[in-house]
Motif scaffolding. Sequence first.
Motif, PDB file in Angstrom:
ATOM      1  N   ARG A   1      32.552  29.040  41.802  1.00  0.00           N
ATOM      2  CA  ARG A   1      32.386  29.708  40.513  1.00  0.00           C
ATOM      3  C   ARG A   1      33.297  30.935  40.487  1.00  0.00           C
ATOM      4  O   ARG A   1      33.149  31.840  41.298  1.00  0.00           O
ATOM      5  CB  ARG A   1      30.939  30.111  40.314  1.00  0.00           C
ATOM      6  CG  ARG A   1      30.661  30.961  39.106  1.00  0.00           C
ATOM      7  CD  ARG A   1      30.886  30.219  37.805  1.00  0.00           C
ATOM      8  NE  ARG A   1      30.014  29.072  37.652  1.00  0.00           N
ATOM      9  CZ  ARG A   1      29.990  28.309  36.574  1.00  0.00           C
ATOM     10  NH1 ARG A   1      30.824  28.573  35.576  1.00  0.00           N
ATOM     11  NH2 ARG A   1      29.181  27.274  36.507  1.00  0.00           N
ATOM     12  N   VAL A   2      34.257  30.923  39.563  1.00  0.00           N
ATOM     13  CA  VAL A   2      35.278  31.963  39.488  1.00  0.00           C
ATOM     14  C   VAL A   2      34.902  32.912  38.350  1.00  0.00           C
ATOM     15  O   VAL A   2      34.984  32.558  37.171  1.00  0.00           O
ATOM     16  CB  VAL A   2      36.669  31.361  39.251  1.00  0.00           C
ATOM     17  CG1 VAL A   2      37.723  32.457  39.194  1.00  0.00           C
ATOM     18  CG2 VAL A   2      37.012  30.355  40.343  1.00  0.00           C
ATOM     19  N   ALA A   3      34.481  34.102  38.702  1.00  0.00           N
ATOM     20  CA  ALA A   3      34.238  35.139  37.699  1.00  0.00           C
ATOM     21  C   ALA A   3      35.483  35.975  37.450  1.00  0.00           C
ATOM     22  O   ALA A   3      35.712  36.444  36.336  1.00  0.00           O
ATOM     23  CB  ALA A   3      33.082  36.038  38.136  1.00  0.00           C
TER      24      ALA A   3
ATOM     25  N   GLU B   1      36.746  37.716  42.546  1.00  0.00           N
ATOM     26  CA  GLU B   1      35.304  37.492  42.650  1.00  0.00           C
ATOM     27  C   GLU B   1      35.037  36.004  42.492  1.00  0.00           C
ATOM     28  O   GLU B   1      34.851  35.493  41.387  1.00  0.00           O
ATOM     29  CB  GLU B   1      34.549  38.287  41.589  1.00  0.00           C
ATOM     30  CG  GLU B   1      34.705  39.794  41.716  1.00  0.00           C
ATOM     31  CD  GLU B   1      33.948  40.535  40.627  1.00  0.00           C
ATOM     32  OE1 GLU B   1      33.219  39.857  39.867  1.00  0.00           O
ATOM     33  OE2 GLU B   1      34.086  41.761  40.541  1.00  0.00           O
ATOM     34  N   VAL B   2      35.039  35.310  43.618  1.00  0.00           N
ATOM     35  CA  VAL B   2      34.824  33.865  43.668  1.00  0.00           C
ATOM     36  C   VAL B   2      33.662  33.598  44.601  1.00  0.00           C
ATOM     37  O   VAL B   2      33.644  34.088  45.741  1.00  0.00           O
ATOM     38  CB  VAL B   2      36.088  33.121  44.142  1.00  0.00           C
ATOM     39  CG1 VAL B   2      35.855  31.618  44.148  1.00  0.00           C
ATOM     40  CG2 VAL B   2      37.275  33.470  43.260  1.00  0.00           C
ATOM     41  N   SER B   3      32.697  32.826  44.150  1.00  0.00           N
ATOM     42  CA  SER B   3      31.504  32.539  44.937  1.00  0.00           C
ATOM     43  C   SER B   3      31.296  31.037  45.028  1.00  0.00           C
ATOM     44  O   SER B   3      31.559  30.306  44.065  1.00  0.00           O
ATOM     45  CB  SER B   3      30.266  33.209  44.317  1.00  0.00           C
ATOM     46  OG  SER B   3      30.068  32.741  43.002  1.00  0.00           O
TER      47      SER B   3
ATOM     48  N   LEU C   1      35.907  25.355  40.118  1.00  0.00           N
ATOM     49  CA  LEU C   1      37.010  24.761  40.879  1.00  0.00           C
ATOM     50  C   LEU C   1      36.452  23.940  42.025  1.00  0.00           C
ATOM     51  O   LEU C   1      35.512  24.372  42.709  1.00  0.00           O
ATOM     52  CB  LEU C   1      37.941  25.851  41.408  1.00  0.00           C
ATOM     53  CG  LEU C   1      39.084  25.410  42.318  1.00  0.00           C
ATOM     54  CD1 LEU C   1      40.123  24.612  41.539  1.00  0.00           C
ATOM     55  CD2 LEU C   1      39.739  26.616  42.988  1.00  0.00           C
ATOM     56  N   ALA C   2      37.022  22.760  42.249  1.00  0.00           N
ATOM     57  CA  ALA C   2      36.665  21.903  43.380  1.00  0.00           C
ATOM     58  C   ALA C   2      37.796  21.928  44.398  1.00  0.00           C
ATOM     59  O   ALA C   2      38.967  21.761  44.039  1.00  0.00           O
ATOM     60  CB  ALA C   2      36.401  20.474  42.918  1.00  0.00           C
ATOM     61  N   THR C   3      37.458  22.150  45.662  1.00  0.00           N
ATOM     62  CA  THR C   3      38.436  22.161  46.757  1.00  0.00           C
ATOM     63  C   THR C   3      38.026  21.133  47.799  1.00  0.00           C
ATOM     64  O   THR C   3      36.856  21.063  48.197  1.00  0.00           O
ATOM     65  CB  THR C   3      38.516  23.552  47.399  1.00  0.00           C
ATOM     66  OG1 THR C   3      37.226  23.922  47.912  1.00  0.00           O
ATOM     67  CG2 THR C   3      38.964  24.588  46.390  1.00  0.00           C
TER      68      THR C   3
END
Length: 586
Positions: free
Chosen positions: A110-112, A116-118, A97-99
């Motif tokens: 990176r969305v696991a 849990e988002v890093s 995802l780009a914000t």
Amino acid sequence: MPLIRANLKYRHLFGEQVRKDQQFENVPISRNAHDGQFVAVNSEFLAVSCESSGGGSFLILPIDKPGRLSPLNLHKICGHSSAIIDLAWNPFDDRVLATASEDGYVKLWRVADPSEVSPAAELEHNRRLLYTAWHPAAADVLLTASYDCEVAVWADCRLCSTIGHPDHVNSIAWSPDGRLLASTCKDRLARVMDPRSGCTVAKWTCHTGAKISKILFSDDCRLLTTGFSEYSQRQYALWDLNKTSRALHSDEVDSSSGVLLPYYDPDCSLLYLAGRGDGNIRFYEISRGRLHFLNQFSTHSPQKCIAQLPKRALDRSLCEVGRLYRLHVASNVVEPVRVIAPRRGHHVSDIYPPAAAPIPALGADQWLAGANRDPVRVSLSTGEIINPPLPPPQKPQSPPQAPQAQSSSSNGGDPTHQLTPGTLRNIQHLVQAASPPRPTLNSETAASTPADPAAAAPDTAATAAPAGTSCGPEKFSRLLEKFQHLDSPSTEPSPGGDASAAVSNSACGPTADMDSSSGRPDAVSTEELTSQLAAKDVELSSLRKELAFRDMRLMRLEKELQSKESELVYLRTLLRRYGDSRSSQC
């Protein structure tokens, strides 16, 4: 109301509101007044920019788990120091995802899992961001627009080029093959540019009104713009890139004051016009250089923006050709709206042309080198790839004296053939989309018509599989074979190779050494050096552009520093005068 032509494929299109238990309630939607994309959706998750104090945050919600959210279980992801005003999912990886935020940074996440988002990468601009857009065909190529009147192109998180504008940018868009980009500006001009060189291909006045205008490509040579007339009437216009002196078709919509947001479905040639601040979504079909009005979806609750669900995640059993997620800021609700084209029986496949596949057509390095290619498309009924991606450049063969150099992957690190977990999940979604839809016929027709044509065939392999899954495993295996096929030769030495070499050496003596030293290995090493030199030239060019970008920023910071120093001198002068006046009074 305009008349609907009888020969339009989607003339019976309509929007259907879902039940309340299928909506996302109690979502703290951002109250920012920007006209960006505050919601984004893919086949797995829904991303929403949230209202928070002390910075920007967003939520990740699974699309298959709607309902009312509890304030105690909200997993807000905080990573920006200001509000997030634009969101965009990577079209080739459902977990990236780009914000874009007002703090001047674009961050990749990176969305696991929703909780849990890093952070994965960070791209910096001089001033606050406005819009972001992923390349429709190349992997890891991102387009950003900021408040410093510049549009930047990033490839693999590296700055490739910047294109300046005379005023603030109102919208940006890629062409279908990514060869061109378009933008609208506050100076009321629409521009079409080459993203790699920065040259302007065409520019013209799209709308005479002073309010915000939007632009997008309908195909490679036609563009659609929305804006305001001189008398503040909302309007749209369809343009031919080769002749921008006059619009192919233009018309006024209404006299509302909200920005008219266009959303386009290139597979079905359907256009959705959503008014910001009102509850209307208008459906159009583009055919023969004109926009034909189909229908209108209306509610009493105003919308902030909408997001389109990818075709591979639609419910084909309901004849669903689109699904729009609307943001209701006043009630903190994200409402899905089904766009349905009613069909019966075997005519369902007529409304599902080949759609964009979650597979990049070429890599970022290939696109930077000048390659262009249409997006990879897949048949939603059979799962067959229509136009396969561009193969990666072949690496020169290494000399046989160094077999360890051939043990590296034949993919060459190219993202078009790396089967990442996100690509595997996307292929699984394609297989699920290729499964036969559930029948929607009545009882009599359903009794006479088989639900699956493959089930009626006398194929023993198909009949041995469970019902409803006869197409999935076979198509999934075929897709894996397509993207795991290696074109490089075997890395194992042929049997008897050493013996033949020994015989040749013993028979020819020094002459064989002379031939081997002036034969194939030297030619191969020259090709390898040439390819390495070209790669270094591309890297050097990107570094030079980044250095120029840093120099421009340094100059601006120096100017700001000088202005701050002058303000400080002025304040010191005032303070000294104030002290002198107090001493004289005493």
